[in-house]
Design an enzyme around this catalytic site. Structure first.
Site, PDB file in Angstrom:
ATOM      1  N   ASP A   1       0.875  -1.164   0.000  1.00  0.00           N
ATOM      2  CA  ASP A   1       0.000   0.000   0.000  1.00  0.00           C
ATOM      3  C   ASP A   1       0.917   1.220   0.000  1.00  0.00           C
ATOM      4  OD1 ASP A   1      -1.617   2.157   0.542  1.00  0.00           O
ATOM      5  OD2 ASP A   1      -2.692   1.229   2.200  1.00  0.00           O
ATOM      6  N   VAL A   2       0.970   1.945  -1.110  1.00  0.00           N
ATOM      7  CA  VAL A   2       1.962   3.009  -1.252  1.00  0.00           C
ATOM      8  C   VAL A   2       1.705   4.196  -0.332  1.00  0.00           C
ATOM      9  CG1 VAL A   2       2.565   2.398  -3.627  1.00  0.00           C
ATOM     10  CG2 VAL A   2       0.758   4.086  -3.197  1.00  0.00           C
TER      11      VAL A   2
ATOM     12  N   TYR B   1      -8.197  14.960  -5.780  1.00  0.00           N
ATOM     13  CA  TYR B   1      -7.576  14.308  -6.935  1.00  0.00           C
ATOM     14  C   TYR B   1      -6.761  15.316  -7.741  1.00  0.00           C
ATOM     15  CZ  TYR B   1      -7.057  11.362 -11.076  1.00  0.00           C
ATOM     16  OH  TYR B   1      -6.538  10.624 -12.122  1.00  0.00           O
TER      17      TYR B   1
ATOM     18  N   LYS C   1      -2.631  15.241  -8.128  1.00  0.00           N
ATOM     19  CA  LYS C   1      -2.034  15.068  -9.453  1.00  0.00           C
ATOM     20  C   LYS C   1      -1.292  16.325  -9.901  1.00  0.00           C
ATOM     21  CE  LYS C   1      -3.354  10.816 -10.303  1.00  0.00           C
ATOM     22  NZ  LYS C   1      -2.368   9.715 -10.447  1.00  0.00           N
TER      23      LYS C   1
ATOM     24  N   THR D   1      -9.334   0.914 -18.961  1.00  0.00           N
ATOM     25  CA  THR D   1      -8.783  -0.018 -17.981  1.00  0.00           C
ATOM     26  C   THR D   1      -9.924  -0.701 -17.240  1.00  0.00           C
ATOM     27  OG1 THR D   1      -8.733   1.591 -16.169  1.00  0.00           O
ATOM     28  CG2 THR D   1      -6.821   1.542 -17.641  1.00  0.00           C
TER      29      THR D   1
ATOM     30  N   THR E   1     -12.157   1.990 -15.779  1.00  0.00           N
ATOM     31  CA  THR E   1     -12.938   2.866 -16.646  1.00  0.00           C
ATOM     32  C   THR E   1     -13.775   2.127 -17.684  1.00  0.00           C
ATOM     33  OG1 THR E   1     -11.137   3.066 -18.265  1.00  0.00           O
ATOM     34  CG2 THR E   1     -11.166   4.654 -16.437  1.00  0.00           C
TER      35      THR E   1
END
Length: 260
Positions: A69-70, A164, A168, A201, A204
């Site tokens: 888990d980053v 988000y 980003k 992906t 999506t």
């Protein structure tokens, strides 16, 4: 050096985050393995990591994995350590782990959701920072380190929730900062960002195929199709290889022309 030699990653090791499902990380791992690199996959779902490694090995590649888990600095360090212990080195990092979280269409309740903020920033931004923090020195040892954080079009304009977009957007700044500072300090590590548009992906697929939302999302893409994970994997291969040896702190947008 020939074109084949330029893209040959034989003798190098790549660590890829967010590599378990059908997406950018998984496709990038396959592309790097096909180019000769040994690949170390990380994600949160072990069964999918096992399946991804088995698929790479069945195609003749060399792969291993660690659950990670980053958003946890300790787990990021452990993943880097496990990669080096398994393969003896680390040269390339593809930092593609990420989540989309709540939609901005939820209004202020979504905009200011504290749990959403912490989760988005923890995975999409801090996860990149932790991986660079614990991986850069290993990447430098071979003299040709390449670190590739994966952002999105939200790195360039508002998209999704505030959390988000903020995460980003900050990632884009980190790419420029580390991409500049490492070589200025004499450290042989390049950092370049990849910024995908709408890629088809697992996450999506349903929206892309929706009879109403699909055409709406496709309309602003000049090339007239959604991106595929392989479109991004090809760019990752370029940034990981010696073909991009004179690039650092740069931003590669793969979006079918949408940002233009």
């Amino acid at each position: 050096m020939s074109i084949n030699e330029t893209y040959d990653l034989t003798g190098r090791v790549a660590l890829i985050t967010g590599a378990s499902s059908h997406g950018i990380g998984n496709s990038s791992a396959k592309a790097l393995a096909e180019a000769g690199a040994k690949v170390f996959l990380t994600a949160r779902r072990e069964e999918q990591l096992k399946a991804a490694c088995a698929e790479i090995e069945a195609a003749g590649g060399t792969a291993a994995y660690a659950v990670c888990d980053v958003s946890s600095e300790e787990q990021c360090k452990a993943a880097v350590d496990a990669c080096v212990e398994t393969f003896g080195q680390l040269d390339i990092m593809v930092l593609s782990a990420g989540i989309s979280g709540l939609s901005a269409s939820g209004g202020p309740d979504a905009w200011f959701d504290t749990d959403n903020w912490n989760k988005m920033i923890g995975i999409n931004l801090e996860g990149v920072f932790w991986m660079i923090k614990h991986g850069w020195a290993e990447c430098a040892k071979g003299g040709h380190g390449s670190i590739i954080p994966v952002g999105s079009l939200a790195s360039w304009h508002c998209d999704g929730s505030a959390a988000y977009t903020a995460g980003k957007g900050a990632l884009r700044s980190l790419v420029a900062w580390f991409g500049k500072k490492f070589p200025q300090a004499g450290i042989p590590v390049r950092v370049n960002g990849l910024y995908p548009g709408l890629i088809r992906t697992d996450m999506t697929q349903q929206a892309c195929d929706h009879e109403v939302y699909g055409p709406m999302m496709l309309k602003p893409i000049p090339l007239g199709r959604f991106g595929e994970p392989e479109d991004c994997a090809n760019a990752v291969l370029f940034l990981a290889s010696d073909a991009s040896a004179w690039m650092t702190g740069q931003h590669m947008v793969i979006d079918g022309g949408q940002l233009a």
